[in-house]
Design a protein around this motif. Sequence first.
Motif, PDB file in Angstrom:
ATOM      1  N   ALA A  13       0.813  -1.226   0.000  1.00 45.32           N
ATOM      2  CA  ALA A  13       0.000   0.000   0.000  1.00 45.32           C
ATOM      3  C   ALA A  13       0.842   1.270   0.000  1.00 45.32           C
ATOM      4  O   ALA A  13       0.304   2.365   0.058  1.00 45.32           O
ATOM      5  N   SER A  15       2.755   2.424  -2.398  1.00 43.47           N
ATOM      6  CA  SER A  15       2.871   3.122  -3.685  1.00 43.47           C
ATOM      7  C   SER A  15       1.953   2.484  -4.724  1.00 43.47           C
ATOM      8  O   SER A  15       1.318   1.459  -4.462  1.00 43.47           O
ATOM      9  N   ILE A  17      -0.504   0.899  -7.315  1.00 43.02           N
ATOM     10  CA  ILE A  17      -1.883   0.392  -7.316  1.00 43.02           C
ATOM     11  C   ILE A  17      -2.414   0.263  -5.883  1.00 43.02           C
ATOM     12  O   ILE A  17      -3.559   0.614  -5.596  1.00 43.02           O
ATOM     13  N   GLY A  18      -1.579  -0.230  -4.965  1.00 45.56           N
ATOM     14  CA  GLY A  18      -2.010  -0.416  -3.576  1.00 45.56           C
ATOM     15  C   GLY A  18      -2.393   0.910  -2.934  1.00 45.56           C
ATOM     16  O   GLY A  18      -3.415   1.008  -2.237  1.00 45.56           O
ATOM     17  N   ALA A  36       3.277  -2.533   4.011  1.00 45.15           N
ATOM     18  CA  ALA A  36       4.418  -2.548   3.083  1.00 45.15           C
ATOM     19  C   ALA A  36       5.662  -2.450   3.966  1.00 45.15           C
ATOM     20  O   ALA A  36       5.535  -2.512   5.202  1.00 45.15           O
ATOM     21  N   ASN A  38       8.002   0.216   3.608  1.00 44.81           N
ATOM     22  CA  ASN A  38       8.384   1.618   3.764  1.00 44.81           C
ATOM     23  C   ASN A  38       7.427   2.352   4.726  1.00 44.81           C
ATOM     24  O   ASN A  38       6.373   2.848   4.331  1.00 44.81           O
ATOM     25  N   CYS A  62       5.346  -4.402   7.325  1.00 47.30           N
ATOM     26  CA  CYS A  62       5.693  -5.831   7.230  1.00 47.30           C
ATOM     27  C   CYS A  62       6.385  -6.122   5.916  1.00 47.30           C
ATOM     28  O   CYS A  62       5.938  -5.684   4.854  1.00 47.30           O
ATOM     29  N   THR A  65       7.787 -11.109   2.667  1.00 48.70           N
ATOM     30  CA  THR A  65       8.565 -12.311   2.316  1.00 48.70           C
ATOM     31  C   THR A  65       9.093 -13.007   3.577  1.00 48.70           C
ATOM     32  O   THR A  65       9.724 -14.048   3.484  1.00 48.70           O
ATOM     33  N   GLY A  92       4.173  -6.679  -4.716  1.00 50.78           N
ATOM     34  CA  GLY A  92       4.831  -7.420  -5.794  1.00 50.78           C
ATOM     35  C   GLY A  92       6.011  -6.654  -6.358  1.00 50.78           C
ATOM     36  O   GLY A  92       6.143  -5.448  -6.164  1.00 50.78           O
ATOM     37  N   VAL A 113       8.344 -12.975  -3.329  1.00 46.08           N
ATOM     38  CA  VAL A 113       7.568 -11.732  -3.148  1.00 46.08           C
ATOM     39  C   VAL A 113       6.258 -11.762  -3.921  1.00 46.08           C
ATOM     40  O   VAL A 113       5.249 -11.233  -3.448  1.00 46.08           O
ATOM     41  N   SER A 142      -1.503 -10.445 -12.825  1.00 49.38           N
ATOM     42  CA  SER A 142      -1.026  -9.636 -13.962  1.00 49.38           C
ATOM     43  C   SER A 142      -1.487 -10.342 -15.224  1.00 49.38           C
ATOM     44  O   SER A 142      -1.825 -11.534 -15.193  1.00 49.38           O
ATOM     45  N   TYR A 155       8.771 -13.508 -13.060  1.00 53.42           N
ATOM     46  CA  TYR A 155       7.565 -12.758 -12.668  1.00 53.42           C
ATOM     47  C   TYR A 155       6.327 -13.462 -13.229  1.00 53.42           C
ATOM     48  O   TYR A 155       5.347 -13.686 -12.507  1.00 53.42           O
ATOM     49  N   PRO A 185      -3.951  -6.980 -14.416  1.00 52.02           N
ATOM     50  CA  PRO A 185      -3.696  -5.746 -15.164  1.00 52.02           C
ATOM     51  C   PRO A 185      -2.621  -5.960 -16.227  1.00 52.02           C
ATOM     52  O   PRO A 185      -1.692  -6.754 -16.055  1.00 52.02           O
ATOM     53  N   ARG A 187      -0.249  -3.090 -18.530  1.00 51.78           N
ATOM     54  CA  ARG A 187       0.631  -2.041 -17.998  1.00 51.78           C
ATOM     55  C   ARG A 187      -0.166  -0.899 -17.366  1.00 51.78           C
ATOM     56  O   ARG A 187      -1.094  -0.382 -17.958  1.00 51.78           O
ATOM     57  N   THR A 190       2.685   3.099 -12.944  1.00 50.65           N
ATOM     58  CA  THR A 190       3.255   3.126 -11.586  1.00 50.65           C
ATOM     59  C   THR A 190       4.776   3.022 -11.720  1.00 50.65           C
ATOM     60  O   THR A 190       5.289   2.910 -12.832  1.00 50.65           O
ATOM     61  N   GLN A 211       5.432   1.402 -19.614  1.00 46.10           N
ATOM     62  CA  GLN A 211       4.829   1.679 -18.300  1.00 46.10           C
ATOM     63  C   GLN A 211       4.213   3.071 -18.281  1.00 46.10           C
ATOM     64  O   GLN A 211       3.071   3.255 -17.852  1.00 46.10           O
TER      65      GLN A 211
END
Length: 265
Positions: A13, A15, A17-18, A36, A38, A62, A65, A92, A113, A142, A155, A185, A187, A190, A211
């Motif tokens: 969350a 950055s 899409i989250g 997340a 950060n 959190c 992984t 992800g 991840v 994706s 991926y 989704p 591209r 983000t 992107q």
Amino acid sequence: MKIQGKIIWITGASSGIGEALAVDLFKAGATVILTARNEKKLNELKAKLDDVEQGRCHVVVCDVTQQKAIDQAMEKVKQLVDRVDILINNAGVSQRSYVLETEIAVYRELLEVNFFSAVAVTKGLLPWMISKGGGHIVVISSITGKYGFRMRSGYAAAKHALHGFFETMRAELHDQNIGVTMICPGRVQTDVSVHSLTGDGRQYGKMDKGQADGVPVERCARIIVRAIKCNRKEVFIGFGERFLLVVKRVCPPLFYWIVNRASPT
Ligand SMILES: NC(=O)c1ccc[n+]([C@@H]2O[C@H](COP(=O)([O-])OP(=O)(O)OC[C@H]3O[C@@H](n4cnc5c(N)ncnc54)[C@H](OP(=O)(O)O)[C@@H]3O)[C@@H](O)[C@H]2O)c1
């Protein structure tokens, strides 16, 4: 399904899409739990949401992984709220490297991840969710969960694996009121390419043209929220990518001709 009053846990969350999903779901009346690594970015988002209304946004830092970190996050979530109605497995990391140049350790990291983290968070939450009468699991897969794409081998493998796991889980748990929505989704605008891993595990660090030309992230979030409300099983986002899926079904030789030549960046 109504979003108003729901308690929704979103991984990844901080950055992209989250973050956009957290804002939309909060505006629709949900309580959101932001996860997340950060902490600073999560707290910045929380401050923005608290300005609108206090008490409906929580931060649980959190690294998804790490099993121990997930267990601790689960405990913290249980202290903060009395249930989780919806879990959005969104955290992800993508990949920008060819098969021949990608180290095995990088493949393991991509699977950790993008696949095992979603399985671990979901499995940690499920018993509690079922004991509260059920809930809904959203998985941000994706379009590469449906077909392979150059420079995305690990991926795409992880995203394909998500479909195998969560479709099985949906079949096993539908009678316990557990729903599953798979989001695929193409591209989206983000920093996912910037954060992608290269063959030796370093960050790619570039915004790809593909992107930057993708679906705006706010539009992507709106489509995902609608999919949750309508309890959709599987949703595709992005015109070109959806078109390719149809081509794959109706004219496989043309599909392989296109996909072998499509720019991976
Ligand atoms: N953008 C696209 O074109 C696109 C297309 C298809 C699918 N997706 C999927 O959409 C999801 C979100 O991606 P995005 O485009 O929004 O990219 P993003 O901006 O790079 O966001 C990725 C999020 O995942 C979190 N994350 C990464 N590793 C983590 C870890 N070990 N523990 C906890 N959180 C972690 C990041 O937070 P921290 O760094 O703070 O931990 C960040 O919040 C991903 O699953 C991605 O595969 C994206």
